[in-house]
Scaffold this motif. Structure first.
Motif, PDB file in Angstrom:
ATOM      1  N   VAL A  53      68.084  54.059  32.363  1.00 57.85           N
ATOM      2  CA  VAL A  53      68.639  53.096  33.314  1.00 57.85           C
ATOM      3  C   VAL A  53      67.599  52.784  34.384  1.00 57.85           C
ATOM      4  O   VAL A  53      66.995  53.694  34.958  1.00 57.85           O
ATOM      5  N   LEU A  54      67.412  51.508  34.642  1.00 53.16           N
ATOM      6  CA  LEU A  54      66.565  51.055  35.741  1.00 53.16           C
ATOM      7  C   LEU A  54      67.476  50.496  36.817  1.00 53.16           C
ATOM      8  O   LEU A  54      68.250  49.579  36.565  1.00 53.16           O
ATOM      9  N   VAL A  55      67.392  51.066  38.017  1.00 53.11           N
ATOM     10  CA  VAL A  55      68.268  50.701  39.124  1.00 53.11           C
ATOM     11  C   VAL A  55      67.432  49.969  40.174  1.00 53.11           C
ATOM     12  O   VAL A  55      66.541  50.548  40.783  1.00 53.11           O
ATOM     13  N   VAL A  56      67.732  48.696  40.384  1.00 52.99           N
ATOM     14  CA  VAL A  56      66.939  47.865  41.286  1.00 52.99           C
ATOM     15  C   VAL A  56      67.557  47.830  42.682  1.00 52.99           C
ATOM     16  O   VAL A  56      68.773  47.713  42.831  1.00 52.99           O
ATOM     17  N   ASP A  57      66.698  47.930  43.696  1.00 49.66           N
ATOM     18  CA  ASP A  57      67.095  47.607  45.066  1.00 49.66           C
ATOM     19  C   ASP A  57      66.655  46.174  45.329  1.00 49.66           C
ATOM     20  O   ASP A  57      65.459  45.864  45.279  1.00 49.66           O
ATOM     21  N   LEU A  58      67.592  45.280  45.594  1.00 51.27           N
ATOM     22  CA  LEU A  58      67.242  43.891  45.859  1.00 51.27           C
ATOM     23  C   LEU A  58      66.461  43.780  47.171  1.00 51.27           C
ATOM     24  O   LEU A  58      66.548  44.664  48.028  1.00 51.27           O
TER      25      LEU A  58
END
Length: 310
Positions: free
Chosen positions: A93-98
């Motif tokens: 899983v890649l979790v992005v912070d906008l």
């Protein structure tokens, strides 16, 4: 009659004083709980960009399933939105912070173009091949922007409690008021956080952390401005990859009708989930079930018809 009117006017400051004291007491009780992030797996990464720093968390998991790229919604961060899901899956899983959220910085005004750029840069930097893109709430428009110019990067899309358009009158008013109503210290947010902590005292520190990590009102206002003008229905020659739309049937933020109309516009499957807007927090397994549904459809589709879900 005049006496009643006079009494009514005199009661206003009394009620206001009582409300303020309750609010102040609730804030004090919230502040007495130390925020604590849940223990999360993975490694943290930061990429310099023309608009700031794009930060993401990468959890490397099983190679037997497609990786997920998850994009958080309005007022959240990658970690605060998706931590329950990270505990329930062994996928990569890649979790992005906008931009401007969580660990990502922003030197310019928030735009969906910058947010989509953060997603694309993170996917390329992590070296993920054909991941499934998952967008919750405002993360849905960001995902659509990313797909608009980089469709080949992703094998599929899962939209969760989101809409392809935010210009309907009722929704427009909701979004316009949201930066004030949902600011970190607004009475609405304070009351909501307090209620959640009373319901789940064993998770009080995590809930406190979730709410304390909300962006400031200026950023909330900038993101709301973007949302008020967003309408992917006007995009010419735009085609989704295989997709499913998770409809939160009890959603009080985005009407379920808007969610279904968005899915119908693109001609993709819908999956109803009995939940309010916070699907990814309260029912992370439903998101994973939607991913599994999409993968099954991908497996059943081949040849020239591949890429289209009825």
């Amino acid at each position: 009659m005049r006496l009643l009117k006079a009494a009514g006017w005199l009661a206003v400051p009394v009620f206001a004083s009582v409300a303020w004291r309750r609010y102040d007491q609730t804030v004090r009780e919230l502040d007495a709980v130390s925020p604590a992030s849940p223990v999360l797996p993975g490694t943290l990464h930061a990429l310099p960009t023309p608009w700031g720093v794009a930060a993401y968390r990468l959890i490397k998991g099983s190679s037997d399933a497609a990786p997920l790229v998850v994009v958080h919604g309005w007022g959240r961060t990658g970690d605060s939105a998706w931590w329950p899901l990270l505990w329930e899956t062994d996928r990569t899983v890649l979790v992005v912070d906008l931009p401007g959220h969580g660990r990502s910085s922003l030197y310019k005004r928030f735009q969906f173009g910058h947010a989509a750029d953060a997603v694309v840069r993170a996917v390329k930097d992590a070296g993920l091949e054909q991941p499934i893109l998952v967008g919750h709430s405002m993360g849905g428009p960001v995902a659509l922007h990313a797909l608009r110019h980089h469709r080949s990067l992703f094998s599929g899309l899962v939209m969760v409690a989101s809409s392809a358009f935010w210009v309907k009158p009722r929704l427009w008013v909701t979004v316009a008021a949201a930066p004030f109503v949902m600011a970190p210290r607004s009475p609405v947010v304070v009351r909501k956080a307090y209620a959640e902590m009373r319901q789940k005292p064993d998770r009080s520190s995590h809930i406190r952390w979730t709410y304390s990590s909300r962006p400031e009102r200026m950023l909330l206002a900038a993101t709301a401005t973007e949302l008020r003008t967003f309408d992917a229905r006007d995009w010419d020659d735009f085609e989704l990859p295989p997709a499913v739309w998770v409809v939160a049937t009890e959603d009080g933020v985005i009407h379920p009708r808007h969610q279904r109309d968005s899915a119908a516009h693109f001609g993709v499957d819908t999956i109803d989930v009995e939940s309010d807007h916070a699907v990814v927090i309260n029912l992370p397994h439903s998101v994973l079930e939607a991913v599994a549904h999409l993968e099954q459809r991908l497996a059943d589709t081949s040849g020239p018809e591949r890429g289209v879900l009825a």
